[in-house]
Design a protein around this motif. Structure first.
Motif, PDB file in Angstrom:
ATOM      1  N   SER A  30       0.820  -1.211   0.000  1.00 21.24           N
ATOM      2  CA  SER A  30       0.000   0.000   0.000  1.00 21.24           C
ATOM      3  C   SER A  30       0.855   1.263   0.000  1.00 21.24           C
ATOM      4  O   SER A  30       0.662   2.151  -0.822  1.00 21.24           O
ATOM      5  N   ALA A  31       1.810   1.322   0.934  1.00 22.67           N
ATOM      6  CA  ALA A  31       2.629   2.531   1.054  1.00 22.67           C
ATOM      7  C   ALA A  31       3.520   2.737  -0.156  1.00 22.67           C
ATOM      8  O   ALA A  31       3.788   3.880  -0.564  1.00 22.67           O
ATOM      9  N   GLY A  32       3.982   1.641  -0.778  1.00 12.99           N
ATOM     10  CA  GLY A  32       4.888   1.755  -1.911  1.00 12.99           C
ATOM     11  C   GLY A  32       4.264   2.357  -3.147  1.00 12.99           C
ATOM     12  O   GLY A  32       4.981   2.796  -4.054  1.00 12.99           O
TER      13      GLY A  32
ATOM     14  N   ALA B 187      12.312   7.234   0.192  1.00 13.36           N
ATOM     15  CA  ALA B 187      11.417   7.992   1.073  1.00 13.36           C
ATOM     16  C   ALA B 187      10.663   7.056   2.011  1.00 13.36           C
ATOM     17  O   ALA B 187      10.487   7.358   3.202  1.00 13.36           O
ATOM     18  N   LEU B 188      10.208   5.913   1.497  1.00 12.14           N
ATOM     19  CA  LEU B 188       9.490   4.950   2.333  1.00 12.14           C
ATOM     20  C   LEU B 188      10.392   4.399   3.423  1.00 12.14           C
ATOM     21  O   LEU B 188       9.972   4.260   4.581  1.00 12.14           O
ATOM     22  N   ALA B 189      11.644   4.095   3.078  1.00 12.55           N
ATOM     23  CA  ALA B 189      12.587   3.590   4.073  1.00 12.55           C
ATOM     24  C   ALA B 189      12.841   4.636   5.156  1.00 12.55           C
ATOM     25  O   ALA B 189      12.839   4.324   6.356  1.00 12.55           O
TER      26      ALA B 189
ATOM     27  N   LEU C 150      18.996   9.922   5.446  1.00 11.02           N
ATOM     28  CA  LEU C 150      18.618  11.340   5.442  1.00 11.02           C
ATOM     29  C   LEU C 150      18.703  11.999   4.066  1.00 11.02           C
ATOM     30  O   LEU C 150      17.977  12.973   3.814  1.00 11.02           O
ATOM     31  N   PRO C 151      19.545  11.534   3.135  1.00 10.29           N
ATOM     32  CA  PRO C 151      19.526  12.151   1.793  1.00 10.29           C
ATOM     33  C   PRO C 151      18.164  12.072   1.110  1.00 10.29           C
ATOM     34  O   PRO C 151      17.911  12.817   0.162  1.00 10.29           O
ATOM     35  N   PHE C 152      17.277  11.185   1.572  1.00 12.58           N
ATOM     36  CA  PHE C 152      15.948  11.066   0.985  1.00 12.58           C
ATOM     37  C   PHE C 152      14.922  11.970   1.679  1.00 12.58           C
ATOM     38  O   PHE C 152      13.729  11.885   1.380  1.00 12.58           O
ATOM     39  N   ALA C 153      15.369  12.842   2.588  1.00 13.49           N
ATOM     40  CA  ALA C 153      14.440  13.670   3.370  1.00 13.49           C
ATOM     41  C   ALA C 153      13.605  14.582   2.485  1.00 13.49           C
ATOM     42  O   ALA C 153      12.387  14.723   2.688  1.00 13.49           O
TER      43      ALA C 153
ATOM     44  N   SER D  45       8.174  15.974   0.102  1.00 11.07           N
ATOM     45  CA  SER D  45       7.345  16.282  -1.067  1.00 11.07           C
ATOM     46  C   SER D  45       6.310  15.187  -1.320  1.00 11.07           C
ATOM     47  O   SER D  45       5.162  15.478  -1.682  1.00 11.07           O
ATOM     48  N   GLU D  46       6.674  13.931  -1.132  1.00 14.24           N
ATOM     49  CA  GLU D  46       5.729  12.843  -1.369  1.00 14.24           C
ATOM     50  C   GLU D  46       4.679  12.754  -0.272  1.00 14.24           C
ATOM     51  O   GLU D  46       3.522  12.420  -0.539  1.00 14.24           O
TER      52      GLU D  46
END
Length: 305
Positions: free
Chosen positions: A30-32, A39-41, A197-200, A205-206
């Motif tokens: 669902s979340a994916g 971002a999910l991780a 953290l690089p995916f913050a 935004s998502e």
């Protein structure tokens, strides 16, 4: 099947872990759909770190000893960080059956690495059980693959996930000799969060446009399959070998099939049920103490009829 009385706490904790990890596959589905792999991780790890941090603060869990930090840092980067990102990514590139077959190389790698690096050995029940369970995982994977797709990139990502998972488990085992399960899990999760953290920016935004159910599933992934299940895993791992704990996770695909059946109405076929039975049989065999070990322990076993 035979278990010593002293093994029951570890077995109960391992049971909680495999059930929670199995439920993660349903939530990731669902979340994916709304969150990218990184971002999910990161969102999952942030939720897990906050829950674990609150518990650690309430229980006044201090800073881990210096001797525990190499294992904590390594497992944090490999397992909490890299594994979650590449698995999320890999499952976008391959069908569920292929992913199950490739990722289930992990327990075999754990047994081999722990025998080589931790001196745990490879007892016959473990080898036999892993062989049976891996065969079951292949049957389950083949039965649910159907007409799905499998790219070379996806297979490589799932293989990398299996390697990261195995390396993280083997690194975590020595850390548990110097620190408690909550300490190792909390600080490992914190290290994984920092690594992601690089995916913050992507997460922010998502999250702004993601539907509420997807975000709630991401939070669930952090609270139950991460905060709770990784802690119970560490508790059990501290009380048994890494190889036997790795073999226990072969029960996860079976529970995923059962949950998909109950929650998503996906009725498993006969071949899937057969593969699931093989997975469970292999787990039971792998958890059985070798006869020599039982004699050396000198303890009366509890027999399950």
């Amino acid at each position: 099947m035979v278990f010593r009385k002293s093994e029951w706490p570890a077995m109960a904790a391992a049971g909680v872990t495999v059930v929670a990890w199995a439920s993660a596959f349903v939530s990731i589905r669902s979340a994916g759909a709304a969150y990218s792999p990184g971002a999910l991780a990161l969102g999952r790890l942030l939720a897990g770190t906050l829950v674990l941090g609150a518990i650690a603060l309430a229980r006044r869990v201090g800073w881990p000893p210096r001797a525990a930090w190499p294992g904590i840092a390594t497992s944090g980067v490999l397992w909490f960080g890299a594994y979650m990102v590449v698995l999320n990514w890999g499952e976008r590139e391959v069908d569920a059956g292929t992913a199950a077959m490739v990722v289930n190389i992990g327990p075999i790698l754990i047994a081999l690495l722990s025998a080589r690096l931790l001196g745990e050995g490879l007892p016959r029940p473990l080898l036999a059980g892993m062989g049976v369970s891996f065969a079951g995982a292949v049957v389950v994977g083949a039965s649910v693959s159907g007409g799905g797709h499998a790219s070379v990139l996806g297979v490589l990502l799932c293989l990398l996930a299996a390697i990261s998972y195995a390396g993280g488990v083997v690194a975590q085992k020595p850390a548990l000799r110097h620190a408690g399960a909550l300490q190792v899990t909390f600080y490992g999760c914190l290290v994984g969060t920092v690594a992601c953290l690089p995916f913050a920016g992507v997460l922010v935004s998502e999250a702004a446009r993601a539907p509420l159910p997807a975000t709630l599933n991401m939070v669930y992934l952090g609270v139950v399959p991460t905060a709770l299940a990784f802690t119970t895993w560490a508790f059990a791992l501290a009380r048994t070998t890494a190889g036997r704990m790795g073999a226990t996770t072969y029960a996860v695909p079976v529970l995923v099939v059962a949950m998909s059946w109950a929650l998503l109405g996906e009725v498993p076929g006969l071949l899937t049920l057969l593969g699931g039975a093989l997975c469970l049989a292999g787990v039971a065999v792998s958890r059985r103490p070798a006869a020599r070990a039982r004699r050396a322990a000198g303890q009366e076993p509890v027999r399950i009829r």
